[in-house]
Scaffold this motif. Structure first.
Motif, mmCIF file in Angstrom:
data_model
loop_
_atom_site.group_PDB
_atom_site.id
_atom_site.type_symbol
_atom_site.label_atom_id
_atom_site.label_comp_id
_atom_site.label_asym_id
_atom_site.label_seq_id
_atom_site.Cartn_x
_atom_site.Cartn_y
_atom_site.Cartn_z
ATOM 1 N N HIS A 357 0.817 -1.170 -0.094
ATOM 2 C CA HIS A 357 0.099 -0.038 0.008
ATOM 3 C C HIS A 357 0.974 1.393 -0.063
ATOM 4 C CE1 HIS A 357 -3.232 2.773 1.533
ATOM 5 N NE2 HIS A 357 -2.343 2.979 2.593
ATOM 6 N N HIS A 358 2.077 1.217 0.681
ATOM 7 C CA HIS A 358 2.875 2.386 0.983
ATOM 8 C C HIS A 358 3.818 2.471 -0.046
ATOM 9 C CE1 HIS A 358 1.399 3.106 5.220
ATOM 10 N NE2 HIS A 358 0.232 3.257 3.966
ATOM 11 N N ASN A 359 3.885 1.639 -1.022
ATOM 12 C CA ASN A 359 5.087 1.574 -1.939
ATOM 13 C C ASN A 359 4.578 1.671 -3.529
ATOM 14 O OD1 ASN A 359 7.570 1.366 -2.392
ATOM 15 N ND2 ASN A 359 7.807 -0.902 -2.035
ATOM 16 N N PRO A 401 4.545 13.969 4.406
ATOM 17 C CA PRO A 401 4.300 12.519 3.579
ATOM 18 C C PRO A 401 3.437 12.628 2.454
ATOM 19 C CG PRO A 401 3.847 12.255 6.066
ATOM 20 C CD PRO A 401 4.277 13.592 5.617
ATOM 21 N N PRO A 405 0.630 7.223 -5.447
ATOM 22 C CA PRO A 405 -0.084 7.796 -6.564
ATOM 23 C C PRO A 405 -0.405 9.216 -6.480
ATOM 24 C CG PRO A 405 -0.927 5.855 -5.057
ATOM 25 C CD PRO A 405 0.053 6.443 -4.475
ATOM 26 N N ILE A 409 -5.269 10.139 -6.160
ATOM 27 C CA ILE A 409 -5.907 9.729 -5.098
ATOM 28 C C ILE A 409 -6.522 10.679 -4.435
ATOM 29 C CG2 ILE A 409 -5.181 7.256 -5.015
ATOM 30 C CD1 ILE A 409 -3.776 8.042 -2.708
ATOM 31 N N ARG A 410 -6.395 12.163 -4.826
ATOM 32 C CA ARG A 410 -6.899 13.209 -4.106
ATOM 33 C C ARG A 410 -8.068 13.896 -4.923
ATOM 34 N NH1 ARG A 410 -1.802 15.627 -0.628
ATOM 35 N NH2 ARG A 410 -1.496 13.716 0.506
ATOM 36 N N GLN A 445 0.219 15.959 7.861
ATOM 37 C CA GLN A 445 0.166 16.237 6.445
ATOM 38 C C GLN A 445 -1.201 16.896 6.358
ATOM 39 O OE1 GLN A 445 -0.214 11.576 5.606
ATOM 40 N NE2 GLN A 445 -0.246 12.647 3.585
ATOM 41 N N ILE A 522 -6.515 9.005 6.340
ATOM 42 C CA ILE A 522 -5.898 10.322 5.906
ATOM 43 C C ILE A 522 -6.537 10.632 4.610
ATOM 44 C CG2 ILE A 522 -4.047 11.540 5.919
ATOM 45 C CD1 ILE A 522 -2.845 9.909 8.227
ATOM 46 N N GLU A 523 -6.244 9.790 3.878
ATOM 47 C CA GLU A 523 -6.429 10.154 2.160
ATOM 48 C C GLU A 523 -8.073 9.937 1.972
ATOM 49 O OE1 GLU A 523 -4.506 11.660 0.406
ATOM 50 O OE2 GLU A 523 -2.370 11.094 1.426
HETATM 51 P P1 XMP Z 1 -4.465 6.649 4.998
HETATM 52 O O1 XMP Z 1 -5.287 7.074 3.867
HETATM 53 O O2 XMP Z 1 -4.320 4.888 4.832
HETATM 54 O O3 XMP Z 1 -3.036 6.813 4.721
HETATM 55 O O4 XMP Z 1 -4.847 6.923 6.320
HETATM 56 C C1 XMP Z 1 -1.938 6.572 5.752
HETATM 57 C C2 XMP Z 1 -0.650 7.286 5.217
HETATM 58 O O5 XMP Z 1 -0.121 6.635 4.103
HETATM 59 C C3 XMP Z 1 -0.293 7.334 2.740
HETATM 60 N N1 XMP Z 1 -0.795 6.764 1.798
HETATM 61 C C4 XMP Z 1 -0.126 6.004 0.725
HETATM 62 N N2 XMP Z 1 1.077 6.032 0.416
HETATM 63 N N3 XMP Z 1 0.605 4.801 -1.373
HETATM 64 C C5 XMP Z 1 1.619 5.286 -0.626
HETATM 65 O O6 XMP Z 1 2.644 5.462 -1.067
HETATM 66 C C6 XMP Z 1 -0.570 4.971 -1.424
HETATM 67 O O7 XMP Z 1 -1.432 4.235 -1.895
HETATM 68 C C7 XMP Z 1 -1.288 5.588 0.049
HETATM 69 N N4 XMP Z 1 -2.458 5.640 0.369
HETATM 70 C C8 XMP Z 1 -2.211 6.431 1.541
HETATM 71 C C9 XMP Z 1 -1.023 8.676 3.260
HETATM 72 O O8 XMP Z 1 -0.610 9.790 2.529
HETATM 73 C C10 XMP Z 1 -0.754 8.438 4.532
HETATM 74 O O9 XMP Z 1 0.694 9.277 4.931
#
Ligand code: XMP
Length: 525
Positions: A357-359, A401, A405, A409-410, A445, A522-523
């Protein structure tokens, strides 16, 4: 390259419940290196790390629970100083033959502790009454033999104990949380006075150690790095550049989903400051083409991830080819993996299993790289400090951060050039005003989200408008796993709102997201 650091750590034994990482950070804030280990780790393995001291964390369990993790008494007999907190404190009592009882006196939240000995190792120089943060159902009614009781609370007759001879210490409360007003001094007293440690570690120490390690590991090989423009990959690249210079090639895939000014910062300022070899691939049209007509968030993520791999693979092959020609193969790939990822995937050794998810997209499988992860011992704020030390520009080091994507995704709705342009301007205004108001430190963020699929009626000048809303999502967090919405002062919100609606024609409404995480992520997508 999977080890963390060579420095002898203060090991934090993790009983679960997310306290352990915070404790490790607090120890490092005291300028002493610390790492987390899962409680299942055999004592012999812990001792093999030659720990400078051991801290037993809090945990979710009652020592009476059936599956309650037990403490192997051998850990307390090894001559290494030990400090137990909350559950860790009670597990020490059990292991040393004291009594933990279900007294019915539960304590949750802030409590007053009375310090019985203000010259003791833990409480030296502190007031007799102090607020401490509690979270326990069971209480210690009888301290183990040889332990001196040095604090009490109304719900815990034995709230702290100390034994300077065996160098064993414990408190019933959580010194690592801010609500314990003397939490950090208590921890530092343990580290310096109890364990006799010298506070001389800083994140900058990582630089020399990693530079030497990278040189030794990489030899003459060439190294590749996917630069995203974010803090982690930039600092990792700068560190590897310091180690092997020209052998490193960074590839920056410009997918067109970055915020205003970010691509330029990478291409100009980062290169100027660090001297890295940078290959920029302008793939904006390709990404936009693939995203045309797509509104489903998961679909967007998949497309962006897939295209990223394709573009990066191609660029990598170009560089690999180059490497082969010169007889030095490209074997290594730099990753900006951080310590929380390492802990979450099971500890300090073994390959990091980064949350996909973070990559963005993960790694190209058939390229068969070995990983260099020079930041895997560090927390985010420490990475920033290392980045500053390496001369990475502030605009990159202090960057919030940002998801792989990106703005894709915003935008709730289709990702088009027009929508991206609208969001970029609104986002730039919000960032500018939050920075001007000095709020960057309070905000983890602040995504700005464009509701491209929504229109609402407004009035501007003499005419009615039918524009889009944007959502401000300022959040405060320590690790993005949980978050709260930041109480941004009204006048700052007002300035952001006025400027966005004045300066971004297509936007006629600015709204504020006041949801914590959980339940909201968060997103927005
Ligand atoms: P969420 O939206 O899951 O976000 O509360 C937690 C942290 O992860 C980041 N985030 C992502 N980073 N690819 C990424 O590299 C993704 O698809 C992604 N989705 C969420 C978000 O900005 C926050 O710091």
């Amino acid at each position: 390259m999977t080890e963390t650091l060579k420095t002898a750590p203060v090991l934090v034994v993790d009983y679960g419940a997310q306290y352990a990482q915070l404790i490790a950070r607090r120890v490092r804030e005291a300028n002493i290196y610390s790492e987390v280990v899962p409680y299942e780790t055999p004592v012999a393995e812990m001792l093999a790390r030659k720990p400078a001291a051991i801290i037993l964390s809090g945990g979710p369990s009652s020592v009476y629970a059936e599956d309650a993790p037990e403490l192997d008494p051998a850990l307390l007999e090894a001559g290494v100083p030990v400090f137990g907190m909350c559950y860790g404190f009670q597990s020490m009592v059990r292991a040393l033959g004291g009594t933990v009882e279900r007294t019915g006196l539960r304590e949750y939240g802030s409590t007053q502790a009375r310090i019985a000995d203000r010259e003791s190792t833990l409480f030296n120089g502190q007031p007799e009454a102090q607020s401490v943060w509690m979270s326990h159902g069971d209480s210690v009614s009888e301290a183990p033999a040889g332990m001196r009781v040095t604090a009490t609370t109304s719900g815990a007759p034995v709230a702290a104990f100390e034994d300077d001879e065996r160098r064993l210490y414990g408190v019933q409360w959580h010194p690592e949380v801010m609500h314990s007003t003397f939490g950090q001094p208590v921890l530092e007293n343990f580290l310096r006075r109890g364990a006799g440690l010298t506070p001389d570690w800083t994140p900058d120490n990582v630089i020399d150690e990693q530079v030497a390690l990278i040189r030794e590991t990489v030899g003459e090989d060439r190294v590749l790095c996917a630069l995203s423009g974010g803090v982690d990959s930039s600092v990792a690249a700068a560190l590897v550049q310091r180690a092997v210079g020209e052998q490193l090639t960074c590839v920056f895939v410009d997918h067109g989903l970055l915020r205003e000014g970010e691509a330029e910062q990478v291409q100009r300022e980062f290169v100027a400051a660090t001297g890295v070899n940078l290959v920029v691939v302008d793939a904006q049209d390709r990404f936009l083409g693939e995203l045309a007509g797509v509104t489903d968030p998961e679909q967007k993520r998949k497309i962006i991830g897939r295209e990223f791999i394709r573009v990066f693979e191609q660029a990598a092959r170009d560089v690999v080819g180059d490497g082969d020609d010169r007889g030095h193969p490209v074997k290594w790939l730099v990753q900006g993996t951080l310590y929380p990822d390492v802990v979450e995937s099971g500890g300090g050794s073994g390959a990091a299993n980064i949350k996909s998810h973070h990559n963005v997209g993960g790694l190209p499988e058939d390229l068969q790289f070995k990983l260099i992860e020079p930041l895997r011992a560090l927390f985010k704020d420490e990475v920033r400090q290392v980045g500053r030390e390496l001369g990475v520009p502030d605009a990159i080091v202090d960057r919030q951060p940002f998801p792989g994507p990106g703005l894709g995704i915003r935008i709730i709705g289709e990702v088009t050039e027009d929508n991206l342009a609208i969001l970029r301007r609104a986002d730039a205004i919000a960032r500018e005003e939050l920075t001007a108001a000095g709020l960057d430190k309070d905000i983890w963020q602040c995504p700005v989200v464009l509701l491209a699929d929504v229109r609402s009626v407004g009035v501007q000048g003499d005419g009615r408008t039918y524009g889009h809303p944007v959502v401000l999502r300022p959040v405060s967090s320590e690790d993005a796993m949980t978050a709260d919405w930041t109480r941004v002062p009204y006048d700052v919100l007002s300035r952001i709102s006025t400027r966005i609606t004045n300066e971004v024609e297509e936007v006629n409404r600015v709204t504020l997201d006041v949801t914590s995480k959980p339940p909201g992520t968060i997103e927005w997508e």
